[in-house]
Design a protein around this motif. Sequence first.
Motif, PDB file in Angstrom:
ATOM      1  N   LYS A  11     -19.750 -33.945  60.910  1.00  0.00           N
ATOM      2  CA  LYS A  11     -20.750 -34.152  59.858  1.00  0.00           C
ATOM      3  C   LYS A  11     -20.053 -34.208  58.501  1.00  0.00           C
ATOM      4  O   LYS A  11     -19.136 -33.450  58.228  1.00  0.00           O
ATOM      5  N   ALA A  12     -20.513 -35.102  57.642  1.00  0.00           N
ATOM      6  CA  ALA A  12     -19.935 -35.240  56.305  1.00  0.00           C
ATOM      7  C   ALA A  12     -20.287 -34.047  55.423  1.00  0.00           C
ATOM      8  O   ALA A  12     -19.524 -33.677  54.535  1.00  0.00           O
ATOM      9  N   TYR A  13     -21.438 -33.445  55.649  1.00  0.00           N
ATOM     10  CA  TYR A  13     -21.853 -32.288  54.873  1.00  0.00           C
ATOM     11  C   TYR A  13     -22.838 -31.473  55.692  1.00  0.00           C
ATOM     12  O   TYR A  13     -23.394 -31.949  56.685  1.00  0.00           O
ATOM     13  N   TRP A  14     -23.024 -30.228  55.253  1.00  0.00           N
ATOM     14  CA  TRP A  14     -24.014 -29.340  55.855  1.00  0.00           C
ATOM     15  C   TRP A  14     -24.914 -28.812  54.746  1.00  0.00           C
ATOM     16  O   TRP A  14     -24.461 -28.622  53.620  1.00  0.00           O
ATOM     17  N   THR A  15     -26.183 -28.546  55.071  1.00  0.00           N
ATOM     18  CA  THR A  15     -27.014 -27.841  54.100  1.00  0.00           C
ATOM     19  C   THR A  15     -26.482 -26.413  54.024  1.00  0.00           C
ATOM     20  O   THR A  15     -25.767 -25.948  54.922  1.00  0.00           O
ATOM     21  N   LEU A  16     -26.822 -25.710  52.963  1.00  0.00           N
ATOM     22  CA  LEU A  16     -26.347 -24.335  52.825  1.00  0.00           C
ATOM     23  C   LEU A  16     -26.902 -23.449  53.938  1.00  0.00           C
ATOM     24  O   LEU A  16     -26.220 -22.533  54.410  1.00  0.00           O
ATOM     25  N   GLU A  17     -28.135 -23.745  54.384  1.00  0.00           N
ATOM     26  CA  GLU A  17     -28.732 -22.996  55.480  1.00  0.00           C
ATOM     27  C   GLU A  17     -27.940 -23.222  56.770  1.00  0.00           C
ATOM     28  O   GLU A  17     -27.645 -22.283  57.508  1.00  0.00           O
ATOM     29  N   ALA A  19     -24.827 -24.230  56.921  1.00  0.00           N
ATOM     30  CA  ALA A  19     -23.474 -23.707  56.704  1.00  0.00           C
ATOM     31  C   ALA A  19     -23.377 -22.232  57.064  1.00  0.00           C
ATOM     32  O   ALA A  19     -22.415 -21.809  57.719  1.00  0.00           O
ATOM     33  N   ALA A  20     -24.343 -21.437  56.643  1.00  0.00           N
ATOM     34  CA  ALA A  20     -24.313 -19.998  56.930  1.00  0.00           C
ATOM     35  C   ALA A  20     -24.361 -19.736  58.435  1.00  0.00           C
ATOM     36  O   ALA A  20     -23.656 -18.859  58.942  1.00  0.00           O
ATOM     37  N   GLN A  21     -25.157 -20.494  59.142  1.00  0.00           N
ATOM     38  CA  GLN A  21     -25.286 -20.302  60.591  1.00  0.00           C
ATOM     39  C   GLN A  21     -24.044 -20.827  61.322  1.00  0.00           C
ATOM     40  O   GLN A  21     -23.513 -20.164  62.220  1.00  0.00           O
ATOM     41  N   ILE A  22     -23.577 -21.998  60.928  1.00  0.00           N
ATOM     42  CA  ILE A  22     -22.410 -22.614  61.568  1.00  0.00           C
ATOM     43  C   ILE A  22     -21.170 -21.756  61.365  1.00  0.00           C
ATOM     44  O   ILE A  22     -20.372 -21.563  62.277  1.00  0.00           O
ATOM     45  N   CYS A  23     -21.006 -21.240  60.161  1.00  0.00           N
ATOM     46  CA  CYS A  23     -19.847 -20.423  59.827  1.00  0.00           C
ATOM     47  C   CYS A  23     -19.718 -19.237  60.777  1.00  0.00           C
ATOM     48  O   CYS A  23     -18.617 -18.835  61.129  1.00  0.00           O
ATOM     49  N   LEU A  24     -20.844 -18.687  61.208  1.00  0.00           N
ATOM     50  CA  LEU A  24     -20.837 -17.542  62.108  1.00  0.00           C
ATOM     51  C   LEU A  24     -20.890 -17.952  63.577  1.00  0.00           C
ATOM     52  O   LEU A  24     -21.097 -17.119  64.457  1.00  0.00           O
ATOM     53  N   GLY A  25     -20.718 -19.254  63.832  1.00  0.00           N
ATOM     54  CA  GLY A  25     -20.644 -19.737  65.206  1.00  0.00           C
ATOM     55  C   GLY A  25     -21.978 -19.937  65.890  1.00  0.00           C
ATOM     56  O   GLY A  25     -22.040 -19.989  67.117  1.00  0.00           O
ATOM     57  N   CYS A  59     -25.040 -19.107  48.490  1.00  0.00           N
ATOM     58  CA  CYS A  59     -25.922 -19.541  47.387  1.00  0.00           C
ATOM     59  C   CYS A  59     -25.408 -19.025  46.047  1.00  0.00           C
ATOM     60  O   CYS A  59     -25.410 -19.752  45.048  1.00  0.00           O
ATOM     61  N   ARG A  60     -24.958 -17.783  46.013  1.00  0.00           N
ATOM     62  CA  ARG A  60     -24.416 -17.233  44.772  1.00  0.00           C
ATOM     63  C   ARG A  60     -23.156 -17.991  44.356  1.00  0.00           C
ATOM     64  O   ARG A  60     -22.960 -18.279  43.173  1.00  0.00           O
ATOM     65  N   ALA A  61     -22.304 -18.325  45.318  1.00  0.00           N
ATOM     66  CA  ALA A  61     -21.082 -19.086  45.014  1.00  0.00           C
ATOM     67  C   ALA A  61     -21.433 -20.470  44.480  1.00  0.00           C
ATOM     68  O   ALA A  61     -20.783 -20.977  43.561  1.00  0.00           O
ATOM     69  N   PRO A  80     -17.768 -29.558  54.911  1.00  0.00           N
ATOM     70  CA  PRO A  80     -17.185 -28.538  55.797  1.00  0.00           C
ATOM     71  C   PRO A  80     -15.830 -28.008  55.325  1.00  0.00           C
ATOM     72  O   PRO A  80     -15.590 -26.801  55.371  1.00  0.00           O
ATOM     73  N   LEU A  81     -14.941 -28.890  54.861  1.00  0.00           N
ATOM     74  CA  LEU A  81     -13.613 -28.437  54.430  1.00  0.00           C
ATOM     75  C   LEU A  81     -13.708 -27.548  53.191  1.00  0.00           C
ATOM     76  O   LEU A  81     -12.982 -26.565  53.067  1.00  0.00           O
ATOM     77  N   ALA A  82     -14.639 -27.848  52.285  1.00  0.00           N
ATOM     78  CA  ALA A  82     -14.832 -27.004  51.093  1.00  0.00           C
ATOM     79  C   ALA A  82     -15.329 -25.621  51.507  1.00  0.00           C
ATOM     80  O   ALA A  82     -14.878 -24.603  50.959  1.00  0.00           O
ATOM     81  N   LEU A  83     -16.244 -25.563  52.473  1.00  0.00           N
ATOM     82  CA  LEU A  83     -16.746 -24.273  52.942  1.00  0.00           C
ATOM     83  C   LEU A  83     -15.631 -23.505  53.647  1.00  0.00           C
ATOM     84  O   LEU A  83     -15.489 -22.298  53.448  1.00  0.00           O
TER      85      LEU A  83
END
Length: 168
Positions: A11-17, A19-25, A59-61, A80-83
Amino acid sequence: MELDVLHWSLKAYWTLEEAAQICLGLEPLQAPEGEYAGNSVGLPPGVPMAVEELYDSICRAQVMGDLDCREVNSTFVVRPLALLDWCYLHGYVFGEDLAYEIEELARIKAGGSPAKAGDGPVTEPKGNDLNLKERESMVTIIIGMAVANYGHDPKLQRNGTAKKLSQI
């Protein structure tokens, strides 16, 4: 449900919602239309507390400009790479398989060849980067140690200290 690593890494980008879920697998939960209004953090109902906490940090970041996000159709998104870089920098967990796929894709897009066993990651944690003041302080400390412990004289053009240190 298990995270589809290949799908999300492409994916070229993820929503912040997401991103939080994906980051934790976790495979992102999709809320039905209009269901976000009852949840104070903007996540679909049923997500674990760890996701809510990470989402809050993301969100704070974003608000502080610490994470490179863009607004698309009234929704903030992150590449994704920025996250991944942000997570490395701030010590947040990021799934190894997903990190590998994102880095591999970045390597290929940058014109590099696919990674081989033993290659280092494309993105290194940036937590060790020093700002100018920290760098100057560190140089001062190192010079002080060289003068005190090894007889270094910073005023001399040539100094025997380097030779002495190389023989240790």
